[in-house]
Design a protein around this motif. Structure first.
Motif, mmCIF file in Angstrom:
data_model
loop_
_atom_site.group_PDB
_atom_site.id
_atom_site.type_symbol
_atom_site.label_atom_id
_atom_site.label_comp_id
_atom_site.label_asym_id
_atom_site.label_seq_id
_atom_site.Cartn_x
_atom_site.Cartn_y
_atom_site.Cartn_z
ATOM 1 N N PHE A 163 4.397 7.850 95.169
ATOM 2 C CA PHE A 163 3.595 6.732 95.629
ATOM 3 C C PHE A 163 4.549 5.559 95.870
ATOM 4 N N LEU A 217 6.757 10.648 91.535
ATOM 5 C CA LEU A 217 6.095 11.581 90.623
ATOM 6 C C LEU A 217 6.895 12.860 90.404
ATOM 7 N N GLY A 235 1.513 12.695 86.549
ATOM 8 C CA GLY A 235 1.161 13.196 87.876
ATOM 9 C C GLY A 235 0.501 14.558 87.901
ATOM 10 N N SER A 246 -2.797 15.428 87.618
ATOM 11 C CA SER A 246 -3.993 15.477 88.472
ATOM 12 C C SER A 246 -3.617 15.393 89.950
ATOM 13 N N THR A 247 -2.579 14.605 90.275
ATOM 14 C CA THR A 247 -2.127 14.502 91.670
ATOM 15 C C THR A 247 -1.582 15.838 92.164
ATOM 16 N N ASP A 306 -4.401 17.966 93.031
ATOM 17 C CA ASP A 306 -4.955 17.545 94.332
ATOM 18 C C ASP A 306 -4.129 18.123 95.484
ATOM 19 N N ILE A 307 -2.806 18.148 95.326
ATOM 20 C CA ILE A 307 -1.928 18.701 96.371
ATOM 21 C C ILE A 307 -2.185 20.203 96.534
ATOM 22 N N TYR A 357 -1.609 15.368 101.854
ATOM 23 C CA TYR A 357 -0.494 14.692 101.199
ATOM 24 C C TYR A 357 0.817 14.887 101.959
ATOM 25 N N ASP A 405 -9.364 20.527 85.329
ATOM 26 C CA ASP A 405 -8.665 19.297 84.947
ATOM 27 C C ASP A 405 -9.352 18.696 83.716
ATOM 28 N N SER A 461 -6.327 2.187 88.914
ATOM 29 C CA SER A 461 -5.422 3.194 89.475
ATOM 30 C C SER A 461 -4.747 4.050 88.408
ATOM 31 N N SER A 497 -4.315 6.678 85.078
ATOM 32 C CA SER A 497 -4.940 7.927 84.637
ATOM 33 C C SER A 497 -5.817 7.653 83.416
#
Length: 579
Positions: free
Chosen positions: A11, A16, A39, A41-42, A45-46, A53, A182, A443, A445
């Protein structure tokens, strides 16, 4: 197989991952761990939606790979009148109804050919989903989780924990190739946590589960993926074995570091002597000897092993008190009752003394949080608070204590800190350094928000702490730091928790909800009760023994007594075999 190679992503304010690689293979049940905000959860998401992303590296997932997903922030739709059975089997029932509708249409239609084709397509889709057995499969999963009694209950009437389990069952029913969850354990009571353990252990496909729950970590996984400081580490084996491996590595690295430090010190002395001689004698050969020694020393420094997974910095949690109260009653509850749509608690009475550490235990949705909130607000006729009490409150609803639109710095200025420099110095103890202090709280976690709550509780210097699920979202390192802070605290604690370890390691006794009221239970009796449902005989005692040996090893390493540390490691290995 899922394959990630040299993945990098950042970011604007934070890097990350840097060149991380790992694989997930058939039948692997993988725990995905790492400190809060690293990172996890990110990365999920990826994996779920790589097109969204801008990452560098390679991600190999078969296009036909079916992914099931359970979010940590699932919300109940209170407007739905769907029953539990209908919710879990939603797609099966929808397709079943479509097949029935096509059959009805075929009975009256003159143009039957396109309907036959449509019928066959729907039938094939139903068979591919395992539709013939979906009803019995739902019943099996409900029975496994001891929730068969909820089959005809409306989803809107479920507790948050029950709904989480129903979501897990719904995703598993589709037999995904990869099932991602998650933090599915957050806020689950003891019974529901045990049910989740059973669902995980009977699942046949690949599992990737973000969790910090030590009960699940010790009982459910055969692979660990650990994300830390932009790097990743894979370990094939149980979590308890992974921790043992980390400890062994830490000892080896420290032994090497001590030997290298001694060698570097010896060369420092030689260099100092050479420099002293060089100032008196300008012989060129002596100058060359000095340069060679300096270069060798630089190479020694460069050889120092960096081990981001071995020595992870724990937050420095300390609960201090400004005004200690002598041994007396600080909170008194007398004939307290609470009801919403139905009566939850009735005729609850108890007293908390100034140094008592007490856990409130009970199923989801039984009024525990409402009771704690009423004690904090001190606005209920059944609750009496000592005049000398100063309270601090940690809420499982983080927005109740933290303002999402604030930056971290602003949040602590609002809490009474005088300057930004004072805030920075304070919150660095909790791992918040650099640009992150200017981030909005919204923003962060879930784990980072809970650590901020702990920092605010600590800064209050209160003599009574009300903690509602304080370990939720916290990584294991912070959980252990919190346990130590609770152990050292000189005031009273009233804590709602479903975490076995926090209750057993830190509380004096429990208040257990039984038939809509509360009764006091000794720790010995509480242990006996949870052994019956959750643990093998003497499991927690073995865990405590393991913890005691680990503490001895830490002390031996601090004293650089490596021989004694190795003897203790052998002792620890035998204890781990028992677990």
């Amino acid at each position: 197989m899922i394959k990630v190679e040299n993945l990098s992503f950042s970011f604007p304010q934070k890097e990350l991952y840097k060149d991380i690689s790992f694989t997930l293979e058939e039948a692997q049940h993988c725990a995905f761990i790492g400190t809060s905000g690293s990172g996890k959860s990110t990365l999920i998401d990826i994996l779920m939606d790589p097109e969204r992303y801008l990452f560098e590296g390679k991600l190999e997932i078969d296009p036909t790979c079916k992914i099931g997903y359970v979010s940590q922030f699932s919300q109940l739709d209170s407007t739905k009148e769907t029953t539990v059975f209908e919710y879990i089997g939603e797609e099966f029932i929808k397709l079943q109804n479509e097949i029935t509708s096509i059959c009805n249409e075929m009975e009256t239609s003159s143009d039957i050919e396109p309907l036959i084709e449509k019928y066959q397509f729907a039938l094939d889709a139903f068979d591919a989903m395992g539709g013939d057995h979906f009803e019995s499969n739902i019943n099996k999963k409900l029975n496994l989780a001891n929730l068969l009694k909820l089959k005809d209950v409306r989803v809107s009437d479920l507790s948050g924990g029950e709904f989480k389990l129903i979501q897990v069952m719904k995703e598993m029913l589709h037999s995904p190739d990869l099932m991602i969850m998650d933090e599915p354990d957050v806020f689950l009571d003891f019974e529901n946590l045990n049910a989740l353990k059973k669902l995980i252990n009977t699942h046949k496909g690949i599992l990737l589960v973000v969790t910090h729950n030590r009960y699940l970590l010790n009982h459910c996984f055969n692979k660990i993926i650990h994300l830390e400081n932009t790097e990743i580490q894979e370990f094939d084996g149980r979590y308890i074995e992974y921790n043992f491996s980390l400890l062994q590595t830490k000892m080896e690295l420290q032994e090497i570091a001590v030997a290298e430090a001694e060698e570097i010190e010896r060369y420092d002395n030689i260099i100092d002597n050479l420099r002293a001689i060089a100032t008196i004698n300008s012989d060129a050969s002596r100058g060359r000897a000095l340069k060679a020694r300096v270069r060798f020393q630089e190479r020694l420094e460069a050889r120092r092993i960096k081990a981001p997974f071995v020595d992870i910095k724990q937050p420095n949690i300390r609960f201090g008190i400004e005004n200690e109260i002598e041994d007396s009653m600080v909170v008194k509850v007398n004939n307290y009752s609470v009801a919403f749509d139905e009566l939850l608690l009735e005729n609850v009475s108890f007293e908390i003394k100034s140094t008592d550490k007490v856990a409130i235990i009970g199923p989801n949705g039984t009024g525990k949080t409402t009771l704690l909130r009423d004690i904090f607000n001190n606005n209920h006729e059944s609750i009496d608070i000592n005049d000398d009490v100063k309270m601090a409150y940690l809420s499982q609803n983080q927005g109740e204590v933290l303002k999402d639109s604030n930056t971290i710095l602003e949040e602590f200025i609002d809490a009474g800190f005088k300057t930004y420099d004072e805030v920075r110095a304070y919150i660095s103890n909790y791992g918040f350094e650099g640009e992150i202090v200017n981030q909005k709280i919204e923003s962060l976690s879930g784990g980072e928000k809970n650590i901020l709550q702990l920092a605010k509780v600590s800064a209050s210097h209160a003599n009574v702490l009300l903690l509602d699920e304080p370990t939720s979202h916290l990584d294991t390192y912070t959980q252990i730091a919190l346990e130590k802070a609770i152990e050292d605290y000189k005031g009273a604690i009233l804590m709602i928790s479903h975490d076995f370890y926090s209750v057993v390691n830190g509380m004096d006794y429990v208040l257990i909800i039984d038939n809509k009221t509360m009764r006091k239970m000794t720790m010995k009796k509480f242990k006996k009760m949870i052994y019956a449902s959750h643990f093998d005989k003497d499991y927690l005692e073995a865990e405590q023994n393991k913890k005691a040996v680990e503490m001895k090893i830490e002390l031996a390493l601090k004293d650089t007594n490596f021989e004694y540390a190795k003897v203790l490691v052998d002792e620890l290995e035998k204890l781990i075999e028992l677990l």
